[in-house]
Design an enzyme around this catalytic site. Structure first.
Site, PDB file in Angstrom:
ATOM      1  N   VAL A  70     -43.041 -29.789   0.335  1.00 18.82           N
ATOM      2  CA  VAL A  70     -43.801 -28.798  -0.433  1.00 18.82           C
ATOM      3  C   VAL A  70     -43.357 -28.807  -1.896  1.00 18.82           C
ATOM      4  CG1 VAL A  70     -44.220 -27.337   1.592  1.00 18.82           C
ATOM      5  CG2 VAL A  70     -42.114 -26.996   0.255  1.00 18.82           C
ATOM      6  N   ASN A 117     -35.116 -44.526   7.308  1.00 19.98           N
ATOM      7  CA  ASN A 117     -34.368 -43.286   7.569  1.00 19.98           C
ATOM      8  C   ASN A 117     -32.880 -43.617   7.566  1.00 19.98           C
ATOM      9  OD1 ASN A 117     -33.279 -40.806   8.810  1.00 19.98           O
ATOM     10  ND2 ASN A 117     -35.400 -40.381   9.378  1.00 19.98           N
ATOM     11  N   GLN A 137     -44.907 -33.935   4.339  1.00 21.38           N
ATOM     12  CA  GLN A 137     -44.540 -32.619   4.880  1.00 21.38           C
ATOM     13  C   GLN A 137     -43.813 -31.811   3.816  1.00 21.38           C
ATOM     14  OE1 GLN A 137     -42.958 -33.237   9.211  1.00 21.38           O
ATOM     15  NE2 GLN A 137     -42.758 -35.172   8.130  1.00 21.38           N
ATOM     16  N   CYS A 171     -51.822  -9.102  -4.715  1.00 18.91           N
ATOM     17  CA  CYS A 171     -53.191  -9.577  -4.966  1.00 18.91           C
ATOM     18  C   CYS A 171     -54.049  -8.374  -5.362  1.00 18.91           C
ATOM     19  CB  CYS A 171     -53.689 -10.201  -3.659  1.00 18.91           C
ATOM     20  SG  CYS A 171     -55.427 -10.656  -3.643  1.00 18.91           S
ATOM     21  N   HIS A 211     -48.010 -29.402   4.518  1.00 22.98           N
ATOM     22  CA  HIS A 211     -47.357 -28.088   4.667  1.00 22.98           C
ATOM     23  C   HIS A 211     -47.460 -27.226   3.411  1.00 22.98           C
ATOM     24  CE1 HIS A 211     -44.707 -29.783   8.182  1.00 22.98           C
ATOM     25  NE2 HIS A 211     -45.964 -29.595   8.521  1.00 22.98           N
ATOM     26  N   TYR A 263     -37.667 -17.684  -1.172  1.00 23.16           N
ATOM     27  CA  TYR A 263     -38.562 -18.720  -1.707  1.00 23.16           C
ATOM     28  C   TYR A 263     -38.386 -18.876  -3.211  1.00 23.16           C
ATOM     29  CZ  TYR A 263     -40.685 -19.919   2.660  1.00 23.16           C
ATOM     30  OH  TYR A 263     -40.855 -20.403   3.928  1.00 23.16           O
ATOM     31  N   THR A 265     -38.177 -38.495   7.755  1.00 25.35           N
ATOM     32  CA  THR A 265     -38.548 -37.340   8.587  1.00 25.35           C
ATOM     33  C   THR A 265     -37.906 -37.469   9.965  1.00 25.35           C
ATOM     34  OG1 THR A 265     -40.346 -36.048   9.573  1.00 25.35           O
ATOM     35  CG2 THR A 265     -40.767 -38.407   9.288  1.00 25.35           C
TER      36      THR A 265
HETATM   37  P1  OAD Z   1     -35.781 -32.759   8.737  1.00 23.99           P
HETATM   38  O1  OAD Z   1     -34.707 -31.995   8.055  1.00 23.99           O
HETATM   39  O2  OAD Z   1     -36.154 -32.358  10.132  1.00 23.99           O
HETATM   40  O3  OAD Z   1     -35.413 -34.300   8.787  1.00 23.99           O
HETATM   41  C1  OAD Z   1     -34.987 -34.996   7.651  1.00 23.99           C
HETATM   42  C2  OAD Z   1     -34.862 -36.463   8.015  1.00 23.99           C
HETATM   43  O4  OAD Z   1     -34.562 -37.172   6.835  1.00 23.99           O
HETATM   44  C3  OAD Z   1     -33.773 -36.775   9.037  1.00 23.99           C
HETATM   45  O5  OAD Z   1     -34.290 -37.657  10.010  1.00 23.99           O
HETATM   46  C4  OAD Z   1     -32.685 -37.457   8.197  1.00 23.99           C
HETATM   47  O6  OAD Z   1     -31.974 -38.454   8.932  1.00 23.99           O
HETATM   48  C5  OAD Z   1     -33.512 -38.100   7.111  1.00 23.99           C
HETATM   49  N1  OAD Z   1     -32.806 -38.298   5.821  1.00 23.99           N
HETATM   50  C6  OAD Z   1     -31.935 -37.471   5.203  1.00 23.99           C
HETATM   51  N2  OAD Z   1     -31.561 -37.961   4.007  1.00 23.99           N
HETATM   52  C7  OAD Z   1     -32.230 -39.142   3.849  1.00 23.99           C
HETATM   53  C8  OAD Z   1     -32.289 -40.122   2.819  1.00 23.99           C
HETATM   54  N3  OAD Z   1     -31.602 -39.983   1.672  1.00 23.99           N
HETATM   55  N4  OAD Z   1     -33.079 -41.196   3.006  1.00 23.99           N
HETATM   56  C9  OAD Z   1     -33.788 -41.357   4.161  1.00 23.99           C
HETATM   57  N5  OAD Z   1     -33.775 -40.454   5.160  1.00 23.99           N
HETATM   58  C10 OAD Z   1     -33.017 -39.363   5.020  1.00 23.99           C
HETATM   59  O7  OAD Z   1     -37.061 -32.714   7.766  1.00 23.99           O
HETATM   60  P2  OAD Z   1     -38.592 -32.982   8.114  1.00 23.99           P
HETATM   61  O8  OAD Z   1     -38.742 -34.034   9.134  1.00 23.99           O
HETATM   62  O9  OAD Z   1     -39.290 -33.149   6.820  1.00 23.99           O
HETATM   63  O10 OAD Z   1     -41.763 -27.484   7.793  1.00 23.99           O
HETATM   64  O11 OAD Z   1     -39.005 -31.577   8.743  1.00 23.99           O
HETATM   65  C11 OAD Z   1     -40.339 -31.341   9.072  1.00 23.99           C
HETATM   66  C12 OAD Z   1     -40.706 -29.913   8.795  1.00 23.99           C
HETATM   67  O12 OAD Z   1     -39.770 -29.031   9.409  1.00 23.99           O
HETATM   68  C13 OAD Z   1     -40.640 -29.514   7.319  1.00 23.99           C
HETATM   69  O13 OAD Z   1     -41.796 -29.866   6.600  1.00 23.99           O
HETATM   70  C14 OAD Z   1     -40.493 -28.026   7.401  1.00 23.99           C
HETATM   71  C15 OAD Z   1     -39.490 -27.910   8.515  1.00 23.99           C
HETATM   72  O14 OAD Z   1     -39.519 -26.728   9.260  1.00 23.99           O
HETATM   73  C16 OAD Z   1     -42.253 -26.416   7.146  1.00 23.99           C
HETATM   74  O15 OAD Z   1     -41.643 -25.850   6.274  1.00 23.99           O
HETATM   75  C17 OAD Z   1     -43.614 -26.025   7.607  1.00 23.99           C
END
Ligand code: OAD
Length: 248
Positions: free
Chosen positions: A105, A215, A103, A150, A121, A70, A190
């Site tokens: 962080v 997307n 979503q 802590c 998140h 992290y 996403t």
């Molecule tokens: P993902 O990595 O699952 O998906 C990213 C999305 O962004 C995909 O659909 C890509 O096609 C799209 N993408 C990539 N580059 C792009 C760009 N320049 N413009 C537009 N779209 C683009 O990420 P999330 O959906 O955010 O959770 O994942 C959800 C959660 O899964 C995250 O918040 C994280 C992870 O585990 C936690 O950490 C709790």
């Protein structure tokens, strides 16, 4: 790719909408240099094991390794800047009633000037007590060990939601309420694979909200989108904001 007509149609809907919710994911920060999770080659979950690095069990098994991972992500986030897409969304918020449920962080929406942001998140730059869950400032921590501790003697952990954990209750219920009331829902960057975030646009759809998606490729949510703008967030969002503001 998308056409100018599709941008104009989406802008027309945005300009008339009274309650807009935007769900963002890792793709909106990709052009800021922050890796996504599920990209087949560069995604974090292609290179690292989420069970080891993003779960309570993983942290208990190897707190130092998880803390260091992290820290390296935090370093990256601190070096990155919001992109034109983040700024365009913040610009749109100045003239429209809009809430962002993110979503991500990385705080990049805040840094671009967005005010109404719900961090589903958590925030990678903050720490919480592993046992008690309360947020901890750096000066409240004992740094003689890593992870730091802590006052209660328990380790501090990053203030993000890990697999198997609940989302912050108040933030999730605010996002759900806003989604149920929305008349326009914008999905951006996403994969739509992680719950409960991925259900927010479905709540809006049940209320007959119009759904616009940005997307680079089709996602698990594209099937419910009324307009799908296939392109990168940093390119499409500024066009959409400019076209919308012209109509106001
Ligand atoms: P993902 O990595 O699952 O998906 C990213 C999305 O962004 C995909 O659909 C890509 O096609 C799209 N993408 C990539 N580059 C792009 C760009 N320049 N413009 C537009 N779209 C683009 O990420 P999330 O959906 O955010 O959770 O994942 C959800 C959660 O899964 C995250 O918040 C994280 C992870 O585990 C936690 O950490 C709790």
């Amino acid at each position: 790719m998308y056409s100018n007509q599709e941008i104009d149609k989406a802008a027309g809907w945005l300009s008339k909408a009274e309650k807009i919710v935007v769900l963002t994911g890792a793709g909106v920060s990709a052009e800021s240099g922050i890796p996504t999770f599920r990209d087949a080659l560069e995604g974090l979950w292609a290179k690292f094991n989420p069970e080891e690095l993003a779960s309570r069990e993983g942290f208990m098994a190897n707190p130092r390794m998880v803390w260091d991972w992290y820290e390296s992500r935090r370093e990256k986030v601190r070096q990155c800047q919001p992109n034109q897409g983040h700024y365009a969304l913040a610009e749109l918020e100045k003239s429209k009633n809009l809430v962002i449920a993110t979503q991500n962080v990385d705080q990049l929406h805040h840094r671009a000037g967005s005010q109404n942001v719900l961090e589903l998140h958590g925030n990678i730059l903050a720490n919480r007590c592993f046992t008690e869950g309360n947020l901890l400032k750096d000066e409240e921590l004992d740094w003689t060990t890593l992870p730091p501790k802590c006052r209660c003697g328990s380790y501090a952990r990053p203030a993000v939601v890990w697999f198997g954990e609940f989302l912050p209750e108040t933030i999730l219920s605010r996002a759900m309420e806003a989604s149920r009331r929305a008349d326009l829902f914008l999905i951006a960057g996403t994969s739509g694979l992680v719950q409960p975030a991925a259900s927010l646009p479905l709540l809006a759809k049940q209320n007959r909200a119009k759904i616009i998606e940005i997307n680079k490729e089709e996602s698990a949510l594209t099937a419910i989108a009324d307009i799908f703008l296939m392109g990168s967030f940093a390119q499409v969002m500024p066009q959409l904001t400019t076209a919308t503001i012209k109509l106001l």
